[in-house]
Design an enzyme around this catalytic site. Structure first.
Site, PDB file in Angstrom:
ATOM      1  N   HIS A 249       0.846  -1.192   0.000  1.00  0.00           N
ATOM      2  CA  HIS A 249       0.000   0.000   0.000  1.00  0.00           C
ATOM      3  C   HIS A 249       0.886   1.249   0.000  1.00  0.00           C
ATOM      4  O   HIS A 249       1.635   1.499   0.951  1.00  0.00           O
ATOM      5  CB  HIS A 249      -0.915   0.012   1.222  1.00  0.00           C
ATOM      6  N   HIS A 286      -1.962   5.693  11.189  1.00  0.00           N
ATOM      7  CA  HIS A 286      -0.723   6.457  11.213  1.00  0.00           C
ATOM      8  C   HIS A 286      -0.862   7.677  12.119  1.00  0.00           C
ATOM      9  O   HIS A 286      -1.965   8.163  12.368  1.00  0.00           O
ATOM     10  CB  HIS A 286      -0.310   6.887   9.796  1.00  0.00           C
ATOM     11  N   ASP A 292      -0.714  18.787   9.438  1.00  0.00           N
ATOM     12  CA  ASP A 292      -2.170  18.703   9.534  1.00  0.00           C
ATOM     13  C   ASP A 292      -2.698  18.141   8.217  1.00  0.00           C
ATOM     14  O   ASP A 292      -2.147  18.423   7.142  1.00  0.00           O
ATOM     15  CB  ASP A 292      -2.800  20.079   9.776  1.00  0.00           C
ATOM     16  N   HIS A 322      -4.726   8.053  13.522  1.00  0.00           N
ATOM     17  CA  HIS A 322      -5.996   7.923  12.821  1.00  0.00           C
ATOM     18  C   HIS A 322      -5.807   6.959  11.656  1.00  0.00           C
ATOM     19  O   HIS A 322      -4.700   6.532  11.348  1.00  0.00           O
ATOM     20  CB  HIS A 322      -6.512   9.281  12.337  1.00  0.00           C
TER      21      HIS A 322
END
Length: 374
Positions: A249, A286, A292, A322
């Site tokens: 991925h 991660h 941000d 998240h």
């Protein structure tokens, strides 16, 4: 010359290859620096890193439905700012009709993403037809206006005191992801010639966040020719051919589309999902420790999220783990979906973002709870 402290090491029960062959019963989380461009470590946890029972304070993840931002200013310079910092301002512009004036942004390059609708953009360099899914990069101080037959919804991303550039494509070469030959520039065509006139024309200019006005006794869009390598460019997401690996991925940085000094813009487009049975098949958990992350959802079903629809935007401040929602993670583990159909624009900023008042009333208050197992 600066080098990160580097000492690659394996401790405990861990895989030797990131995002592949995870130890049974574990959840991988990448802790990385410089927004996937810097050093990173893959942690293997016994529980999902997003398994919190409550989350409050300024670090919490947030989601907003921009479909409910209903202001329609006639001038893009007055489009409501959604979030921003010293390096970028993110705005949403809804408009229908024919602009009765010209605009220039003296504060930096503008990136326009046409989420809905299209029309005709006229600028110093000529005429450019635009449609849903187009990016248009407007170099700083370009004079322009828009004519539409239908309402447009445009995400505007300013590179404040900066310029947009193309990412370095390294080993895969300059033609990967998209060939620069697919970039279109305005033309001095019949439509451009027809818009010329000798009537009084107002030009509104944004400088240091303030609006100024200049009035001409003629239309300043009066070029008879030009040559050079500075001009607006148009790119539609359909011309992006993403890097893929059936065995690994790839990180979001592999999908970089536009680069500014303090932030990057990536584009996620439909692609086959990793087919190797040992490979992770969706974005890994991660912790983006320096950047941000903002995601604007354009179309399709975002394969790592639940209850997200086109026109929404999510905001993940740097510093917390998240990743996929529980249901999406379960579906991916079973390899029930073979390809993605999502189109999304990601803005990763090196400096923290402030969320502005325009977002009041359009927030999904329960977003931080959406990672709880159902």
């Amino acid at each position: 010359m600066k080098n990160w402290i580097s000492f690659p090491k394996v401790e405990g029960t861990a895989s030797r290859q990131a995002h592949v062959r995870l130890p049974a019963g574990t959840y991988e989380r990448e802790m990385g620096r410089e927004g996937f461009f810097g050093p990173a470590t893959q942690m293997h946890h016994a529980h999902p890193p997003t398994g919190w029972t409550s989350f409050d304070g300024p670090l919490r993840p947030r989601a907003f439905d921009l479909n409910h931002v209903d202001t329609m200013p006639g001038c893009p310079l007055e489009a409501p700012a959604l979030m921003g910092n010293g390096a970028t301002q993110v705005r949403l512009w809804r408009f229908k009709g024919r602009m009765d004036h010209l605009v220039r942004n003296a504060d930096g390059d503008d990136l326009l993403f046409f989420h809905q609708g299209g029309g005709h953009l006229f600028c110093d360099y000529g005429h450019l037809e635009v449609r849903e899914g187009d990016y248009v990069v407007l170099p700083r101080n370009t004079c322009w206006r828009l004519e539409t037959d239908e309402a447009v919804m445009v995400l505007m991303v300013e590179a404040t005191n900066d310029a947009y550039k193309l990412p370095h494509k390294g080993l895969v070469g300059t033609h990967a992801i998209f060939d620069p030959a697919v970039l279109d520039v305005p033309a001095l065509d019949d439509a451009f010639q027809a818009q010329k006139h000798e009537r009084e024309t107002l030009v509104r200019v944004k400088k240091r966040g303030q609006l100024c006005a200049m009035t001409y006794p003629f239309n300043p869009l009066d070029a008879v020719g030009w040559h050079g390598d500075l001009a607006p460019v148009r790119l539609n997401w359909r011309d992006i051919r993403p890097l893929m690996s059936h065995r690994y991925h790839l990180p979001p940085s592999a999908h970089s589309t536009w680069i500014a000094g303090r932030f990057i813009v990536c584009t996620f487009v439909p692609r086959p999902i990793e087919s190797d049975p040992e490979a992770l098949k969706l974005p890994y958990y991660h912790s983006n420790e320096d950047f941000d992350e903002v995601l604007f959802y354009h179309r399709g079903q975002f394969f790592s999220r639940d209850n997200i629809h086109p026109g929404m935007v999510t905001y993940h401040p740097s510093g917390f783990p998240h990743g996929p929602h529980p249901k999406a993670y379960e579906v991916a583990q079973k390899f029930e979906r073979k390809e993605t159909d999502e189109v999304a624009v990601m803005i990763d900023t090196r400096d923290p973002l402030d969320v502005y008042q325009a977002m009041d009333g359009v927030e999904w208050g329960g977003y931080a709870d959406s990672w709880k197992a159902k």
